[in-house]
Scaffold this motif. Structure first.
Motif, PDB file in Angstrom:
ATOM      1  N   CYS A 108      -8.874 -10.346   2.670  1.00 56.20           N
ATOM      2  CA  CYS A 108      -8.096 -10.033   1.472  1.00 56.20           C
ATOM      3  C   CYS A 108      -8.606  -8.756   0.802  1.00 56.20           C
ATOM      4  O   CYS A 108      -7.817  -7.904   0.379  1.00 56.20           O
ATOM      5  N   VAL A 109      -9.920  -8.596   0.723  1.00 58.28           N
ATOM      6  CA  VAL A 109     -10.518  -7.406   0.107  1.00 58.28           C
ATOM      7  C   VAL A 109     -10.173  -6.158   0.907  1.00 58.28           C
ATOM      8  O   VAL A 109      -9.769  -5.120   0.344  1.00 58.28           O
ATOM      9  N   VAL A 110     -10.305  -6.233   2.230  1.00 64.21           N
ATOM     10  CA  VAL A 110     -10.022  -5.073   3.079  1.00 64.21           C
ATOM     11  C   VAL A 110      -8.546  -4.682   2.986  1.00 64.21           C
ATOM     12  O   VAL A 110      -8.204  -3.503   2.921  1.00 64.21           O
ATOM     13  N   ALA A 111      -7.646  -5.685   2.956  1.00 62.47           N
ATOM     14  CA  ALA A 111      -6.217  -5.397   2.817  1.00 62.47           C
ATOM     15  C   ALA A 111      -5.933  -4.710   1.485  1.00 62.47           C
ATOM     16  O   ALA A 111      -5.089  -3.798   1.402  1.00 62.47           O
ATOM     17  N   CYS A 112      -6.652  -5.117   0.432  1.00 63.21           N
ATOM     18  CA  CYS A 112      -6.446  -4.548  -0.902  1.00 63.21           C
ATOM     19  C   CYS A 112      -6.927  -3.097  -0.963  1.00 63.21           C
ATOM     20  O   CYS A 112      -6.152  -2.197  -1.299  1.00 63.21           O
ATOM     21  N   TYR A 113      -8.184  -2.864  -0.609  1.00 61.19           N
ATOM     22  CA  TYR A 113      -8.704  -1.499  -0.769  1.00 61.19           C
ATOM     23  C   TYR A 113      -8.210  -0.558   0.324  1.00 61.19           C
ATOM     24  O   TYR A 113      -8.240   0.671   0.154  1.00 61.19           O
ATOM     25  N   GLY A 114      -7.708  -1.115   1.441  1.00 63.49           N
ATOM     26  CA  GLY A 114      -7.139  -0.258   2.483  1.00 63.49           C
ATOM     27  C   GLY A 114      -5.956   0.536   1.982  1.00 63.49           C
ATOM     28  O   GLY A 114      -5.705   1.663   2.445  1.00 63.49           O
ATOM     29  N   LEU A 115      -5.212  -0.020   0.999  1.00 67.88           N
ATOM     30  CA  LEU A 115      -4.052   0.685   0.459  1.00 67.88           C
ATOM     31  C   LEU A 115      -4.454   1.878  -0.403  1.00 67.88           C
ATOM     32  O   LEU A 115      -3.644   2.772  -0.644  1.00 67.88           O
ATOM     33  N   ALA A 116      -5.689   1.896  -0.886  1.00 68.39           N
ATOM     34  CA  ALA A 116      -6.159   3.068  -1.634  1.00 68.39           C
ATOM     35  C   ALA A 116      -6.253   4.284  -0.725  1.00 68.39           C
ATOM     36  O   ALA A 116      -6.151   5.427  -1.182  1.00 68.39           O
ATOM     37  N   PHE A 117      -6.443   4.022   0.594  1.00 66.58           N
ATOM     38  CA  PHE A 117      -6.457   5.127   1.566  1.00 66.58           C
ATOM     39  C   PHE A 117      -5.064   5.378   2.128  1.00 66.58           C
ATOM     40  O   PHE A 117      -4.517   6.473   2.014  1.00 66.58           O
TER      41      PHE A 117
END
Length: 670
Positions: A108-117
């Motif tokens: 869930c964390v990786v999916a969330c912050y991945g969108l910042a890139f």
């Protein structure tokens, strides 16, 4: 997730040294609904917000983003353990914290912050704004005032919601093929699984506790140091430790100085040595040799007395040579991954034609491994996601997106969006398969292909915005599809339900669609984003807009001899990559990476110095005590990056309220 330097620096290794214990055959596996918990979602939102802030800071300063997957797994473990421990002290009964819940949080964390890139807040989305338009020049050929769309929370959140979920539905039906049938390794996903498995053993939990203490210690040091630095940074961009001429004023003029940044030192600790050395080599070639030489040609190759950010002068060379290296590296690796993918698929099919019936003697160990593999396979297949759900989800989201994107970007016609969604699953498969084989996600390369194609198709009337928007669509689908398969591999090895993994990806993506724009807006309102002499240069904003203009106008606007120099560096990138592939590993390990070399060409050499300091610290640490370095380097690096990232929030709040630092520490010739 890819950084613009999308592969070598996105390498995750387990922080824990010892091999994790193999899953016990008797262990109970909770139902998929029990793997998703309210506490897990709250922890994911907190960590997702923190990592979005860190990713934005790196995106807007240097564009090099190391993988934070290990930090996500470690901090998720720490926060839930702390939560349950606190509640138990007050007599509350809590649910056991399982490795499946840990995996869901990390996903869930990786999916969330991945969108910042992949959301393009430091690249294609920012390329559309007024400042980038003015920076390139109002009279620059192909740079039209009509091709401007300034950031606003409304359209950014809307755009994120209509494009970010498609990648999840594009390949979910192929999860068994990719993970079980083809047995793709997905190195980062495997490393994260080993890390999480090790946390949930007695010895692993003890080591994880020590790693968390180490992370907390260096997070505190980094936060306090960043706070201390702020007091000396004055008003403007020329004061403080960020502008400390540590190597002398002459070197400082060419951006060679150590700026005491915990974030970049942490990046140096996480990134492989060859990446850090490649970045430093790129800085030496560009700012130590090439730019000083070209600057002597002022008045001959380009007009003298131009502004430092005028594309008709030295600034134009910096941007276009960096672009040529990035495109050369990206094109080579794209072709390489496609060839590897094609060959592996053909080999797999040929092996399936005839399988002789041979009975292999079973030892106790091999029998145990076979039972464990069968357990993983049955767990992975049990909670299947029906193909019709994936197909219906993709078609529905594609229809909504096709109708919505033209209202956000009128330059993009609905039929062009539809064509993108027809071909996107094939590109997503290529990228996901290649990531499984090599750990290289080429999402930004696929995005650039979409940028050039759409910009040239639409032409001079709106081609720039259309190309940048198409880049966002392609990059989002291809990136999220590869991330999903990485997480499926992690779930496969931790005996997590694919259904819980998919739902956690959906939750993380929904959180990211809100958190990533909000945290970007914090930077946008508090700091001078895109100023070429400021801290937040947003280097890829200019580069992506120039690529879109190139797609529309061709090469007519380049400064004198710039095209020839670009050809040289483009070919050099191809040859260096070829050399890395044909030479033995003992030699190729010392051959630089062109994509990493390209970053300082435009940004400057200062962050290369910081990252090199990080790699020297790690090198010495490994020589003195390799076991300790393997176990704690990732935790120390994560602490340095997170502490500096957390300070960004109070710093931004102070800036919003116009509270300036009290002291300006400034150096000039005596």
């Amino acid at each position: 997730m890819g950084t613009e330097v999308s592969s070598p620096n996105e390498i995750t290794e387990p922080l824990v040294g010892p091999s994790p214990a193999k899953p016990q055959l008797e262990e109970s596996i909770p139902p998929w609904r029990d793997q998703i918990t309210l506490r897990g979602i709250i922890v994911s939102a907190l960590l997702g917000s923190l990592f979005c802030i860190i990713t934005h800071k790196l995106n807007l300063t240097v564009g090099v983003i190391p993988s934070l997957n290990v930090a996500a797994g470690l901090l998720g473990f720490f926060l839930v353990k702390s939560w349950t421990g606190l509640l138990e002290k007050f007599g509350f009964v809590t649910k056991p914290f399982t490795k499946q819940e840990n995996t869901v949080i990390q996903t869930c964390v990786v999916a969330c912050y991945g969108l910042a890139f992949s959301g393009g807040f430091g690249s294609y989305m920012l390329s559309m704004d007024q400042k980038t338009y003015e920076l390139i020049g109002k009279d620059y050929p192909g740079n039209r005032a009509e091709d401007v769309k300034n950031p606003s929370l409304g359209w950014m959140i809307g755009f994120m919601f209509v494009v970010s979920f498609l990648g999840l539905f594009s390949l979910v039906a192929l999860r068994k093929v990719m993970v079980i049938d083809y047995k793709l390794t997905y190195p980062s996903g495997t490393a994260t699984a080993l890390l999480i498995n090790s946390f949930h053993t007695n010895t692993g939990a003890e080591l994880a506790e020590k790693q968390v203490q180490s992370l907390g210690k260096y997070l505190s040091i980094s936060f306090i140091w960043s706070c201390f630095k702020w007091f000396f940074s004055g008003v403007g961009d020329s004061c403080g430790f960020d502008n400390f001429p540590t190597l002398g004023l002459a070197a400082f003029k060419n951006t060679f100085y150590f700026d005491f940044s915990p974030t970049y030192i942490g990046c140096g600790l996480i990134c492989p040595h060859i990446v850090n050395c490649s970045v430093l080599l790129g800085a030496i070639i560009s700012w130590g040799i090439l730019w000083p030489y070209i600057s002597t040609k002022a008045g001959d190759w380009y007009p003298d007395n131009l502004e430092s950010n005028d594309f008709k002068g030295l600034y134009g060379y910096k941007v276009f040579v960096a672009i040529s290296l990035i495109l050369g590296d990206g094109l080579y690796n794209l072709i390489k991954i496609i060839l590897i993918t094609t060959r592996e698929i053909c080999n797999t099919r040929s092996k399936q034609v005839f399988v002789p019936d041979v009975t292999i003697p079973q030892t106790e160990e091999s029998s145990k491994l076979l039972i464990e593999e069968n357990l993983r396979n049955s767990t992975f297949v049990k909670d299947s996601i029906p193909s019709w759900v994936a197909a219906a989800g993709y078609v529905t989201l594609a229809a909504i997106s096709t109708a919505t994107i033209p209202s956000i970007f009128p330059q993009v016609k609905w039929y062009l969006v539809l064509v993108s969604y027809v071909i996107a699953p094939a590109l997503a498969f290529c990228n996901s398969y290649g990531t499984g084989l090599t750990d290289w996600s080429l999402a930004s390369t696929y995005g650039k292909i979409g940028l050039f194609v759409f910009a040239s198709l639409v032409g001079s009337k709106g081609g720039v915005i259309a190309g940048l928007a198409a880049c966002g669509v392609m990059m989002s689908i291809v990136s999220t599809a590869a991330d999903l398969m990485q997480d499926f591999k992690t779930g496969y090895l931790t005996l997590s339900s694919p259904r819980s993994m998919f739902v956690s990806q959906l939750i993380g993506t929904a959180l990211g669609c809100i958190i990533a724009p909000l945290t970007f807006w914090l930077y946008w309102t508090a700091f001078d984003i895109g100023a070429p002499d400021g801290v937040y240069k947003a280097p890829y904003a200019v580069i992506y807009r120039e690529m879109a203009i190139l797609g529309v106008e061709g090469f007519s606007a380049l400064p004198q001899h710039c095209l020839e120099i670009c050809y040289v560096f483009f070919v050099a990138a191809l040859l260096i990559n070829l050399l890395r592939d044909v030479t033995p590993k003992s030699i190729s390990a010392y051959i630089p990476i062109p994509m990493a070399m390209a970053v300082p060409f435009y940004i400057g050499a200062y962050f290369a110095i910081d990252m090199f300091v990080g790699t020297v610290i790690l090198f010495v640490w490994e020589k003195l005590n390799k076991k300790e370095a393997d176990e704690y380097a990732g935790a120390v690096a994560s602490g340095l990056i997170c502490g500096d990232g957390i300070w960004t929030v109070p710093s931004a709040i102070l800036s919003i309220f116009r509270i300036d630092p009290p002291i300006c520490m400034y150096f000039k010739p005596s």
